[in-house]
Design an enzyme around this catalytic site. Structure first.
Site, PDB file in Angstrom:
ATOM      1  N   CYS A  65      70.157  35.709  19.979  1.00 53.38           N
ATOM      2  CA  CYS A  65      70.428  35.066  18.687  1.00 53.38           C
ATOM      3  C   CYS A  65      69.286  34.114  18.299  1.00 53.38           C
ATOM      4  CB  CYS A  65      71.787  34.387  18.711  1.00 53.38           C
ATOM      5  SG  CYS A  65      72.496  34.271  17.053  1.00 53.38           S
ATOM      6  N   HIS A 111      75.317  38.485  20.499  1.00 51.38           N
ATOM      7  CA  HIS A 111      75.600  37.783  21.759  1.00 51.38           C
ATOM      8  C   HIS A 111      76.164  38.769  22.787  1.00 51.38           C
ATOM      9  CE1 HIS A 111      75.000  33.611  20.411  1.00 51.38           C
ATOM     10  NE2 HIS A 111      75.288  34.122  19.233  1.00 51.38           N
ATOM     11  N   GLU A 147      76.417  38.487  25.843  1.00 50.42           N
ATOM     12  CA  GLU A 147      77.109  37.826  26.966  1.00 50.42           C
ATOM     13  C   GLU A 147      78.628  37.845  26.826  1.00 50.42           C
ATOM     14  OE1 GLU A 147      75.324  36.363  24.614  1.00 50.42           O
ATOM     15  OE2 GLU A 147      76.003  34.322  24.118  1.00 50.42           O
TER      16      GLU A 147
HETATM   17  N1  GLN Z   1      71.001  29.080  14.104  1.00 52.47           N
HETATM   18  C1  GLN Z   1      70.784  30.491  14.029  1.00 52.47           C
HETATM   19  C2  GLN Z   1      71.533  31.122  12.869  1.00 52.47           C
HETATM   20  O1  GLN Z   1      72.458  30.571  12.329  1.00 52.47           O
HETATM   21  C3  GLN Z   1      71.151  31.169  15.332  1.00 52.47           C
HETATM   22  C4  GLN Z   1      72.607  31.104  15.662  1.00 52.47           C
HETATM   23  C5  GLN Z   1      72.915  31.408  17.112  1.00 52.47           C
HETATM   24  O2  GLN Z   1      72.022  31.394  17.960  1.00 52.47           O
HETATM   25  N2  GLN Z   1      74.174  31.640  17.431  1.00 52.47           N
HETATM   26  O3  GLN Z   1      71.229  32.209  12.468  1.00 52.47           O
END
Ligand code: GLN
Length: 554
Positions: free
Chosen positions: A381, A507, A509
């Site tokens: 992410c 994600h 994970e």
């Molecule tokens: N801050 C980034 C976004 O909103 C990444 C979010 C995250 O890593 N969950 O896109």
């Protein structure tokens, strides 16, 4: 008829109610029963989505996009329970729903009160999980008995057994039996008090699970049984586990907890077969390799902030019979000291997700180090977004490249706001959330890891790769190995000239289990093992050359 288990906690917080509830679910599933798990949290936030990881650890995301308490991660790792929006309720949600009903006039002018309106609402969200396909619903009540906020929940679960029949409900209370060094003995008084508080509000626990550092003697159990009004066989010891959380169910089985539950609730269950879990513990105990992974994030000191990532790394280690030593490193430290001293000895570098500008440059530095040194890298992410920023600045030479989350005036906003996010101002539940599909390039590491051309993974973000830069990045050997099926959103990037460099907008994970490692984590750990072996053999060669030189000189 669905049976209900309620898990409460006493004496102190952080006793591991989530893990214990998950372990109970796992044991019942291994006796052929279908379970659903649920957590009721007494805090007023509508969900943990807007809470800082310092406050509450990671936010765990479900397929349906709900942002939930991290205990639901334990539920998913330990069981196959179907988790949805109905699996986690907070006081905030309960009140929100009651207040909306009041505004719609559903209470016909009556005074709206904690009892019965709030408690009815709580009972209704518990009852929602009971259906023909579910043998047992396990409801964990967050917080500690005696907290003011917990009271409506405890009152609701007390009433619940009157609604569905006492024999269909089981109350399990998790408590602490501390060892007092000065006295040289275990102390049962805190447990007596905690059970006393439960009984005051009309709940007599059927089973006590006692967290303890030392073995409970028969005399301790007798005392607890007598003072707390439970059978001695229902006083279960749960000793601290230093080695692995995946041992917890075994200690409960040693104390015949599964048998006790099955008998108490009169469940038609199979005999317990735990072969898959025996196998995973055997693998954990007998690793053939050892690697070290640096997790470069904002919250290095707070283990719960990246809980699912650490677990997913362990799962991949189990799959490869490899002990994964995880070292959290604060990205700001890299900004201060540079990456060489902090990162050079690791077999893999992982940059997790996150929000906010603090520590971003340290993450970018760490990624540059991984890219230039050929160290296996997994970006998740925000970790992917930082990899894009790094590549833009240092490979494509786009000066000032950044994410518009951090620099609104960047001349090269290589990460920018998702189109449907541009008009959103509310914070909670408004990101791109939950399961989304990605199509994989058959020539990619991602495809080789998953073995499938289309995958579904969970998301939680507002920003995305800016497609205006795709061609330029490809010309510099970045591979866009996963995109949304309509090709509009970049989901996975890889580097063609690197042994293992994969970064994902989702994600992974959240979908890893101890018995089934997530494919990208599995690939990453394998790459780290290869990197380690290569480094060791290079080191050995260098050693031999040195020895030869010494020998030839002598
Ligand atoms: N801050 C980034 C976004 O909103 C990444 C979010 C995250 O890593 N969950 O896109």
């Amino acid at each position: 008829m669905t049976k209900h288990i309620f898990v409460t906690g006493g004496v102190v917080s952080s006793l591991g109610k989530g893990l214990t509830s998950a372990s109970i679910g796992m044991l019942l599933e291994h006796r052929g029963l279908t379970v659903r798990l649920q957590k009721l949290d007494p805090y007023i936030n509508v969900d943990p989505g807007t809470m800082s990881p310092y406050q509450h650890g990671e936010v765990y995301v479900l397929d349906d996009g709900s942002e939930t308490d991290l205990d639901l991660g334990h539920y998913e790792r330990f069981t196959n329970s179907l988790l949805t929006r109905d699996s986690n309720y907070t006081t905030g949600q309960i009140y929100q729903s009651v207040i909306c009903k009041e505004r719609r006039g559903e209470f016909l002018g009556k005074t709206v009160q904690v009892i019965p309106h709030i408690t009815n609402e709580i009972k209704s969200v518990i009852a929602k999980l009971a259906d023909d396909d579910t043998d047992v619903v396990i409801t964990e009540i967050g917080g500690t008995v005696g907290d003011i906020e917990s009271q409506p929940f405890l009152e609701a679960i007390r009433q619940f057994s009157l609604d569905v029949g006492k024999k269909n409900c089981l109350y399990i209370h998790l408590t602490l039996v501390p060892y007092l060094k000065a006295a040289g003995e275990l102390k049962t008084k805190p447990t007596q008090h905690s059970v006393g508080q439960l009984r005051e509000i009309g709940i007599q626990p059927d089973i006590l699970i006692c967290r303890t550092e030392r073995t409970l003697q028969r005399s301790d159990r007798e005392k607890i049984a007598l003072f707390c009004n439970v059978l001695i066989d229902a006083v279960i010891e749960e000793k601290d586990k230093d080695f692995s959380i995946y041992e917890v169910p075994f200690s409960l089985v040693d104390n015949k907890l599964d048998e006790l539950i099955v008998n108490n609730l009169d469940l038609q269950a199979d005999t317990l077969v735990l072969d898959d879990w025996h196998d995973l513990l055997q693998r954990l105990r007998n690793p053939e390799n050892e690697i070290s992974i640096a997790v470069v994030g904002k919250y290095a000191a707070h283990r719960d902030a990246y809980k699912s990532i650490y677990e997913a790394l362990d799962h991949a280690g189990i799959a490869h019979r490899t002990q994964v030593r995880i070292q959290p490193i604060q990205s700001e430290q890299i900004e201060a000291e540079g990456p060489e001293r902090l990162l050079a000895t690791y077999d893999g570098i992982l940059v997790p997700g996150g929000f906010g500008e603090r520590g971003i440059e340290g993450k970018v530095e760490a990624i540059r180090f991984a890219r230039e040194r050929g160290i296996p890298f997994l970006g998740i992410c925000l970790g992917m977004q930082c990899a894009v920023i790094e590549f833009a600045r240092n490979v494509v030479h786009l000066e000032g490249a950044h994410s518009s989350e951090f620099d609104k005036d960047s001349p090269h906003p290589v990460i920018c706001l998702l189109d449907d996010q541009k008009t959103i101002t509310d914070k909670g539940g408004t990101m791109r959330l939950g399961a989304q599909k990605a199509r994989l390039d058959p020539e990619s590491i991602a495809y080789a890891s998953y073995g499938e051309s289309e995958v579904s993974e969970r998301h939680r973000h507002r920003y995305e790769f800016n497609n205006a830069y795709r061609q330029q990045f490809m010309a510099h050997s970045m591979r866009f190995s996963g995109t949304s099926p309509d090709d509009k959103l970049v989901e996975i990037i890889e580097l063609v000239d690197h042994p293992w460099f994969v970064a994902v907008q989702f994600h992974p994970e959240f979908k890893s289990k101890p018995t089934e490692a997530q494919p990208l984590f599995s690939g990453f750990v394998q790459a780290a093992v290869d990197h380690h072996t290569k480094r060791a053999s290079r080191g050995a060669e260098a050693g031999v050359t040195k020895n030869e030189q010494i020998e030839s000189k002598s």
